[in-house]
Design a protein around this motif. Structure first.
Motif, PDB file in Angstrom:
ATOM      1  N   THR A  53     -12.471   5.693  10.723  1.00  0.00           N
ATOM      2  CA  THR A  53     -12.053   6.917  10.009  1.00  0.00           C
ATOM      3  C   THR A  53     -11.415   6.485   8.832  1.00  0.00           C
ATOM      4  N   VAL A  88      -9.025   5.442   5.846  1.00  0.00           N
ATOM      5  CA  VAL A  88      -7.677   4.962   5.804  1.00  0.00           C
ATOM      6  C   VAL A  88      -6.791   5.997   5.508  1.00  0.00           C
ATOM      7  N   LEU A 123      -9.854   4.245  14.710  1.00  0.00           N
ATOM      8  CA  LEU A 123      -9.349   3.891  13.308  1.00  0.00           C
ATOM      9  C   LEU A 123     -10.389   3.502  12.607  1.00  0.00           C
ATOM     10  N   SER A 130      -7.880   1.642  18.125  1.00  0.00           N
ATOM     11  CA  SER A 130      -8.419   1.048  17.103  1.00  0.00           C
ATOM     12  C   SER A 130     -10.048   1.234  16.854  1.00  0.00           C
ATOM     13  N   TRP A 162      -5.404   7.938   8.571  1.00  0.00           N
ATOM     14  CA  TRP A 162      -4.925   7.063   9.767  1.00  0.00           C
ATOM     15  C   TRP A 162      -3.532   7.561  10.359  1.00  0.00           C
ATOM     16  N   HIS A 187      -9.820  15.050  13.341  1.00  0.00           N
ATOM     17  CA  HIS A 187      -9.367  13.760  13.725  1.00  0.00           C
ATOM     18  C   HIS A 187      -8.549  13.681  15.142  1.00  0.00           C
TER      19      HIS A 187
END
Length: 312
Positions: free
Chosen positions: A139, A141, A136, A133, A144, A259
């Motif tokens: 990051t 959306v 995320l 979380s 994701w 990522h």
């Protein structure tokens, strides 16, 4: 030719005799004769049973005949005498040890308690999304789907096993589950060991949990050969997805920064063999992706050889 399966129903005095056809491949089809010796009052249940069998997966043996690939058991449930189809465990092909290293008793245990395995993986998925979380939140959306790698892998295998249990095994989904659980099941312990000193901030129990739970993902991945033949197109779907994951994790992030999962050191931190931290984790994930590709395709080749009667 017909194969007979007989079982005493729960209602006393009523025998059920069912003949399951074994037929040449050329003659396979829904128009083949099906014979059931059943009381007239149970004809609706017989029709439901026949439809279930017709939808069930068939396999072709080396003699060119198509056989129903499941041991069928019939039972009646009072008071409406509903007929139930209960599949046996899938067969275990004699694959080389490097493709099927898990003892059969462990494989069978996992398959018999498949719904428990599904539940455990869903719980792991929920925990994983919670663990990711903070990342995320930082990051975009749109990116994701490429961030929570391990939770997606456990979600893939939960869905793949559930689909198999429901009689709708999806090769592309099972391949995604295999790739994800091999790659992340090895990459996470590798990363935990490579940066062991930097992970000292983790509670020892959390460190051990992350290490061994991810290795368990590899174990369950090695059971998937029992429920799929890894068709090339299914493997291709998984390979394309995890190749895209490699690209956005380490090479071309598309949106924002790379990522990959957060690591406890700077990306340019010098490591060993003239590599920096980013290079080390990238090398690990590339290696494990290629390993998953090799294992899936090697399993496919061996299964094809066995089907043709040419053990490799």
């Amino acid at each position: 030719m017909f194969r007979s399966a007989t079982e005493q129903p729960r209602a006393p005095g009523r025998n059920v005799h069912v003949l399951v056809p074994t037929r040449p491949r050329a003659a396979a089809g829904r128009d083949d004769a099906w014979r059931e010796t059943l009381p007239r009052s149970q004809s609706k249940a017989a029709v439901r049973w026949r439809r279930l069998v017709e939808r069930h997966t068939s396999r072709t043996d080396s003699r060119g005949t198509t056989r129903i690939a499941t041991v069928l058991r019939l039972s009646f449930v009072s008071p409406d005498k509903t007929m139930v189809l209960s599949p046996d465990l899938p067969t275990r092909d004699p694959l080389p040890t490097y493709l099927a290293p898990i003892p059969r008793v462990i494989e069978d245990l996992g398959l018999r308690f498949a719904w428990l395995v599904v539940a455990i993986n869903l719980a792991g998925t929920a925990f994983g999304f919670w663990y990711y979380s903070p990342q995320l939140a930082d990051t975009a959306v749109v990116m994701w789907p490429w961030v929570p790698d391990s939770p997606l892998a456990t979600l893939f295998i939960a869905l793949a096993i559930a689909a198999w249990k429901l009689g709708y095994e999806q090769p592309w989904l099972t391949s995604l589950a295999f790739f994800g659980n091999v790659i992340l099941g090895l990459w996470t312990p590798f990363t935990l060991l490579a940066f062991a000193d930097a992970y000292a901030y983790l509670h020892p129990l959390m460190y051990q949990f992350l290490f061994w739970s991810h290795l368990a993902m590899v174990v369950q991945a090695y059971v998937l050969h029992r429920i799929t033949d890894f068709p090339v197109w299914g493997v291709a779907v998984a390979f394309v997805w995890y190749t895209s994951n490699l690209i956005v994790d380490y090479f071309i992030p598309i949106v924002g920064e790379p990522h990959h999962t957060f690591i406890p050191v700077a990306r340019d931190e010098p490591m060993f063999l003239e590599a920096d931290a980013l290079g080390v984790i990238a090398a690990g994930e590339v290696t494990f992706t290629l390993l998953a590709l090799f294992l899936a395709l090697a399993t496919r080749v061996k299964k094809c050889e066995l089907a043709r009667g040419r053990p490799g």
